[in-house]
Design an enzyme around this catalytic site. Structure first.
Site, short mmCIF file in Angstrom:
data_model
loop_
_atom_site.label_atom_id
_atom_site.label_comp_id
_atom_site.label_asym_id
_atom_site.label_seq_id
_atom_site.Cartn_x
_atom_site.Cartn_y
_atom_site.Cartn_z
N ASP A 143 0.82 -1.23 0.00
CA ASP A 143 0.00 0.00 0.00
C ASP A 143 0.84 1.27 0.00
OD1 ASP A 143 -2.61 -0.78 -0.29
OD2 ASP A 143 -2.97 -1.07 1.85
N LYS A 183 -0.29 4.64 -1.34
CA LYS A 183 -1.25 5.50 -0.62
C LYS A 183 -0.57 6.72 -0.02
CE LYS A 183 -4.78 2.10 0.45
NZ LYS A 183 -5.43 1.31 1.50
N HIS A 216 -3.57 3.78 -6.30
CA HIS A 216 -2.45 3.48 -5.41
C HIS A 216 -1.64 2.22 -5.77
CE1 HIS A 216 -5.20 0.87 -3.00
NE2 HIS A 216 -4.09 0.25 -2.65
N HIS A 258 -2.75 -6.25 -6.23
CA HIS A 258 -3.35 -6.68 -4.96
C HIS A 258 -4.80 -6.25 -4.79
CE1 HIS A 258 -2.07 -2.67 -3.38
NE2 HIS A 258 -3.03 -2.85 -2.48
N ASP A 284 -4.94 -9.15 4.13
CA ASP A 284 -5.17 -7.71 4.28
C ASP A 284 -6.60 -7.42 4.73
OD1 ASP A 284 -4.39 -5.07 4.18
OD2 ASP A 284 -4.88 -4.80 2.07
#
Ligand SMILES: [Fe+2]
Length: 239
Positions: free
Chosen positions: A83, A86, A111, A135, A164
């Site tokens: 991530d 982000k 992202h 992802h 996640d």
């Protein structure tokens, strides 16, 4: 010969190239440390620093699926970095308590590609770029950024998704309390049934949970509790 005015002897050239490669590796490691620091910051902003749990879940899943140490290490790194994109998303969107509007969602959905671009220059992170990029793909092709379907989505990305989502559901957020593990797992199964998550990975994760790895069992086993309340038993046998 473009670099050195006087061409050195082959041995001299090899020595200099070796020095340059060492310098490049050093810079690569330094840049990697910066990327990890950025990821830690991004994670702590969003998830109260709970990435450790996520990494533990992915590790357990990888081990149970027979991954070797190299693949496990890639999973761990992907767990930390997936991530990182982000970091450039405005906090007004990241931390918005309610649902995102269409424009905000478009920005948020950038992202994975931003994360891939941040990590792409680093040779040591090259192997996890597909995990970062994919992802948020879904098994039925409705995910992003490329709408990949089924096994076209890298297995490590499918593992990461399950870990996640479970991690996100079982920690406190500003807008809700943490879900009970049983409820979080039930949601994972329902996402698999909807065609979003890899059902075999969800089932494997539920087996790990059943062993009491990630949450205590209360009274009867958790799957027994499922079977009493849902029809998952029939569904999971065909996975
Ligand atoms: Fe993400």
């Amino acid at each position: 010969m473009d670099i050195w005015a006087t061409p050195p002897s082959p041995w001299d050239a090899l020595g200099r190239i070796q020095t340059l490669l060492r310098l490049k590796n050093y810079m690569d490691e330094q840049a990697k440390s910066v990327v990890f620091a950025m990821a830690r910051r991004a994670n702590s902003n969003m998830k109260n620093g709970h990435s450790e749990n996520l990494v533990a879940y992915t590790e357990q899943l990888g081990e149970s699926l027979g991954f070797g140490e190299e693949d496990l290490q890639e999973l761990r790194i992907a767990g930390w970095l997936h991530d990182i994109g982000k970091i450039v998303i405005p906090e007004s969107i990241l931390l918005k308590p309610g649902a995102l509007n269409a424009a905000e969602r478009r920005i948020m959905q950038e992202h994975p590609v931003i994360g891939e671009n941040i990590c792409a220059p680093l040779k040591s992170l090259r192997s996890i770029l597909p995990v970062i990029r994919h992802h948020h793909e879904k098994m039925d092709g409705s995910g992003y950024p490329d709408g990949l379907r089924g096994e076209a989505i890298p297995l490590k990305a499918r593992i990461l998704q399950v870990a996640d989502i479970y991690d996100a559901l079982t920690i406190d957020r500003t807008y809700r309390e943490a879900l009970l593990p049983e409820d979080a797992l039930r949601i994972l199964f329902s996402e698999a049934e909807n065609g979003w998550l890899d059902a075999s990975v969800v089932l494997q994760f539920s087996r790990i949970c059943r062993c009491g790895q990630f949450f205590p069992l209360r009274g009867r086993t958790m799957l027994a509790s499922y079977h009493a309340h849902t029809s998952w038993e029939l569904d999971t046998k065909s996975f």
